[in-house]
Design an enzyme around this catalytic site. Structure first.
Site, PDB file in Angstrom:
ATOM      1  CE  LYS A  78      -4.250  -1.773   2.118  1.00 36.14           C
ATOM      2  NZ  LYS A  78      -5.234  -1.578   3.182  1.00 36.14           N
ATOM      3  CG  ASP A 115      -8.059   0.549   3.424  1.00 36.94           C
ATOM      4  OD1 ASP A 115      -8.783  -0.329   2.916  1.00 36.94           O
ATOM      5  OD2 ASP A 115      -6.824   0.548   3.317  1.00 36.94           O
TER       6      ASP A 115
END
Length: 285
Positions: A78, A115
């Site tokens: 990420k 997220d």
């Protein structure tokens, strides 16, 4: 040479996927494929599992020229995804990572993070009476997922986010990153960190068995994992009569904006993807 798997449909099909290591456990291909079938779209969503950072670099380079729409990104790539992007959303900048990459027709790469959105929506769905802006929220763990959650909570108006981590220096990194609204605790200070919190979020693997005696009755407890769905954390919270939020809804809700970014249409809101996922996992609601 393309890094797309042999036999993966291209041409008219809209191709997207998820990348991580390991990747075999990911539920994302199931979710996106179910939505594609429900909407009758000519699309594909495939898993990619580069072995290391070099492999991830090669995958991104290939995707810039092979017509892929985009990628969801999971651990451990990420932060690397954010660094490779040509443009970055404000949300991803605050999160310090990207779980959503999209490519335009010229191959330029845009990074975003969904997220935090997924976590906030999961609370709205499973604990709607838990006002995350009314009191501190405590997070167990200071890993990659935590920073995106901290950013979302602060944007939501949370007055204080308390990070509890085995190594307090890791928690203090988040304090430094956000400057205001974040405090750090080690595992000997769990009771103090939990005291007065409106929500407790487990973003760590392992760790001590939680004690929720000092939480008020309107507090909620979340575990970000979804295998198993009812973790020891959630079982302990339910035993105390507290509302619980599981990781499956977070996964589903972070996936919805990704699906629209890839295929240009939102999943139908009345399509019960959670029930399908529970059946697939062999879990009950």
């Amino acid at each position: 040479m393309s890094d797309l798997p042999i036999g993966l449909p291209t041409g008219a099909a809209m191709v997207a996927g998820v990348v991580g290591q390991p990747i075999h456990h990911s539920l994302s291909p199931f979710l996106h494929t179910a939505w594609l079938r429900d909407l009758g779209l000519n699309g594909v969503y495939a898993p990619f599992g580069p072995k290391d950072e070099h492999g991830f670099d090669r995958l991104i380079l290939s995707c810039r020229s092979n017509g892929i729409k985009g990628l969801n990104v999971t651990a451990p790539f990420k932060e690397q995804a954010l660094a490779l992007a040509d443009t970055v959303s404000d949300t991803a900048k605050k999160a310090g990572s990207a779980n959503l990459l999209t490519f335009d027709e010229e191959g330029y790469l845009h990074a975003d993070s969904t997220d935090g959105h997924g976590l906030i929506r999961a609370f709205e769905l499973q604990a709607p009476d838990c006002d995350l802006s009314s009191a501190p929220v405590a997070i167990m763990g200071a890993g990659g997922a935590s920073r995106a959650v901290v950013a979302a909570l602060l944007d939501k108006g949370c007055p204080e986010v308390r990070i509890i981590n085995r190594t307090i220096a890791r928690a203090e990194e988040l304090v430094f990153a956000f400057k205001i609204g974040v405090t750090a605790f080690d595992l000997t200070q769990v009771d103090r960190a939990f005291s007065g919190a409106i929500a407790i979020i487990n973003a760590a693997s392992g760790g001590p068995h939680p004690l929720f005696e000092n939480l008020t009755e309107n507090a909620a407890v979340m575990d970000m994992t979804y295998r198993p769905l009812k973790t020891a954390w959630l079982q302990a919270a339910e035993a105390r009569g507290l509302k619980t939020v599981d990781g499956l809804n977070m996964l589903i809700e972070q996936a919805r904006p990704s699906f629209k970014a890839f295929y240009g249409i939102e999943p139908r809101p009345d399509y019960d993807i959670r029930k399908l996922a529970l059946d697939f996992l062999g879990e009950t609601a």
